[in-house]
Scaffold this motif. Sequence first.
Motif, PDB file in Angstrom:
ATOM      1  N   SER A   1     -10.814  -8.242  -1.896  1.00  0.00           N
ATOM      2  CA  SER A   1     -10.946  -6.900  -2.218  1.00  0.00           C
ATOM      3  C   SER A   1      -9.733  -6.060  -2.299  1.00  0.00           C
ATOM      4  CB  SER A   1     -12.264  -6.319  -1.546  1.00  0.00           C
ATOM      5  OG  SER A   1     -11.969  -6.373  -0.138  1.00  0.00           O
ATOM      6  N   ARG A   2      -9.763  -4.936  -2.942  1.00  0.00           N
ATOM      7  CA  ARG A   2      -8.454  -3.936  -2.895  1.00  0.00           C
ATOM      8  C   ARG A   2      -8.228  -3.511  -1.469  1.00  0.00           C
ATOM      9  NH1 ARG A   2      -9.421  -0.846  -8.400  1.00  0.00           N
ATOM     10  NH2 ARG A   2      -8.961  -2.845  -9.797  1.00  0.00           N
TER      11      ARG A   2
ATOM     12  N   ARG B   1      -3.814   0.095  -9.334  1.00  0.00           N
ATOM     13  CA  ARG B   1      -4.818   1.051  -9.157  1.00  0.00           C
ATOM     14  C   ARG B   1      -5.807   0.978  -7.959  1.00  0.00           C
ATOM     15  NH1 ARG B   1      -8.135  -1.168 -14.518  1.00  0.00           N
ATOM     16  NH2 ARG B   1      -7.461  -3.029 -13.267  1.00  0.00           N
ATOM     17  N   ALA B   2      -5.121   1.315  -6.845  1.00  0.00           N
ATOM     18  CA  ALA B   2      -5.686   1.274  -5.500  1.00  0.00           C
ATOM     19  C   ALA B   2      -6.338   2.663  -5.491  1.00  0.00           C
ATOM     20  CB  ALA B   2      -4.690   1.012  -4.471  1.00  0.00           C
TER      21      ALA B   2
ATOM     22  N   LYS C   1     -10.166   3.496  -0.585  1.00  0.00           N
ATOM     23  CA  LYS C   1      -9.841   2.035  -0.243  1.00  0.00           C
ATOM     24  C   LYS C   1      -8.140   1.909   0.447  1.00  0.00           C
ATOM     25  CE  LYS C   1     -13.483   0.313  -2.359  1.00  0.00           C
ATOM     26  NZ  LYS C   1     -14.452  -0.207  -1.626  1.00  0.00           N
ATOM     27  N   VAL C   2      -7.650   3.026   0.409  1.00  0.00           N
ATOM     28  CA  VAL C   2      -6.318   2.971   0.925  1.00  0.00           C
ATOM     29  C   VAL C   2      -6.280   3.919   2.214  1.00  0.00           C
ATOM     30  CG1 VAL C   2      -3.773   4.025   0.997  1.00  0.00           C
ATOM     31  CG2 VAL C   2      -5.154   3.103  -1.143  1.00  0.00           C
ATOM     32  N   ILE C   3      -7.363   4.879   2.558  1.00  0.00           N
ATOM     33  CA  ILE C   3      -7.447   5.605   3.654  1.00  0.00           C
ATOM     34  C   ILE C   3      -8.038   4.788   4.573  1.00  0.00           C
ATOM     35  CG2 ILE C   3      -8.684   7.536   4.771  1.00  0.00           C
ATOM     36  CD1 ILE C   3      -8.135   9.104   1.787  1.00  0.00           C
TER      37      ILE C   3
ATOM     38  N   VAL D   1      -5.015  10.437  -0.465  1.00  0.00           N
ATOM     39  CA  VAL D   1      -3.929   9.711   0.250  1.00  0.00           C
ATOM     40  C   VAL D   1      -2.572  10.858   0.340  1.00  0.00           C
ATOM     41  CG1 VAL D   1      -2.181   7.700  -0.264  1.00  0.00           C
ATOM     42  CG2 VAL D   1      -4.153   7.595  -1.071  1.00  0.00           C
ATOM     43  N   VAL D   2      -2.390  11.685  -0.425  1.00  0.00           N
ATOM     44  CA  VAL D   2      -1.490  12.787  -0.294  1.00  0.00           C
ATOM     45  C   VAL D   2      -1.460  13.446   1.137  1.00  0.00           C
ATOM     46  CG1 VAL D   2      -0.366  14.843  -1.028  1.00  0.00           C
ATOM     47  CG2 VAL D   2      -1.134  12.883  -2.729  1.00  0.00           C
ATOM     48  N   GLU D   3      -2.697  13.816   1.431  1.00  0.00           N
ATOM     49  CA  GLU D   3      -3.036  14.559   2.651  1.00  0.00           C
ATOM     50  C   GLU D   3      -2.952  13.405   3.788  1.00  0.00           C
ATOM     51  OE1 GLU D   3      -6.818  16.095   2.519  1.00  0.00           O
ATOM     52  OE2 GLU D   3      -6.461  17.646   0.765  1.00  0.00           O
ATOM     53  N   LEU D   4      -3.335  12.420   3.735  1.00  0.00           N
ATOM     54  CA  LEU D   4      -3.085  11.223   4.641  1.00  0.00           C
ATOM     55  C   LEU D   4      -1.588  11.058   5.208  1.00  0.00           C
ATOM     56  CD1 LEU D   4      -4.302   8.943   6.252  1.00  0.00           C
ATOM     57  CD2 LEU D   4      -4.054   7.482   4.258  1.00  0.00           C
TER      58      LEU D   4
END
Length: 401
Positions: free
Chosen positions: A21-22, A53-54, A58-60, A85-88
Amino acid sequence: MGRVVPVVLSPTSRARPTAPSRSAACAPSASAPDEPFCKFIQHFSQVRNKIPRAYDPKVIAPFSTGVTDVTMREKLAVHDELDTVVELFDHANKSAKAGEGRLFAYNDPHVDLDVAKPKGRDSERKGSAVLAAEPEWKRGCDRDEAKDDCPFCVYHNMHSHATEDCHELKLLCDERQEKRGGRNDRGPRRSGHRGYQEHGTVAFILGGAQAPPSNRHFKQFSREVNAGLPEPADAKPLKWLQYGITFDHTDHPKSTKSVGTIPLLCTPIINNVAVTKTLIHGSAGLNVISVETSEQLHVPYKRLMPTRPFSGITDGSTMPLGQVRLAVTFSSRKNYHTELIDCNVAHIGLPYNTILGYPALAKFMAVTHHAYNTVKMLGCSGIIAICCDEKDAMRTLEHAC
């Protein structure tokens, strides 16, 4: 906290691997306790950029699971509603900079902050604060080998003179020796400015249009200057020899606060244009006009003649665009003096539009008085007295701050 390790099958395996999975593919191994947080961010970004295309959730999720930085975990606990993701990464960059600042304060990037923090009563005492750290290159540790033959002063961070020949550094050492009651080994003790001053090298603006074209021309000029019996043309007296130029109480400035602190600036007429911020520099060996001023004077580039580089403004030599002969006029129509002056057009990088050196002053037969900040010369109807433009001089000092 468990470590999430991506599964990689060996090439000899016959079983077909299933596509992960991604979120699992985006999750690197958890950062080690001694690993800097910035390294973890770089590793995570490299893994994330390889996944097409994440989506943000799925990234946080894997980032929050694998991070071990205390400050970042606190931020994630407070800002649990992160959606992008920008805020992260914005919070991650702030935490990484804060961590680097704490490690720099202890001057050891591998020291744990909880271990290095003093405890007990000693922690309440304030230690010595380091306001500024001198870089290694300034102390002469990482200097270029090509400049080892050039003189370098560690005190001034300049290549104009060597450290052992620095006059200000010697005076500072002598003052400390006097305060300690010792005696300097280099000679007798000095008291203020009454002792003998060792001479050093001084940088002058030399070269350019006033430099000899070749070594052969210089030898010929040297023979003419040192000749015991000069040529009849060279023995003729200068113009206005019978007139004298004096300074008296009428030239005294209204306020002595500016004596010796502001440059001698005036506004001559050059090529039918009044040029402000013109510096009268009696130690300069050539006359210089900035490129911007030359464009304002509408001097065409085809009038520029070839010239040679000059030194004294920057650390190295400056190559001018060329030289041009311009008419320079002082004072008004009632009493004026005009001469043709050879000027070098160059990027000088100084808060002056024009610099007139002693070649121009010699043509005008001008006399400068830096205490009064006045220059005098003979005109068509008598003596011309040109006072310093204090407003322009104060603007240049403000520009230099």
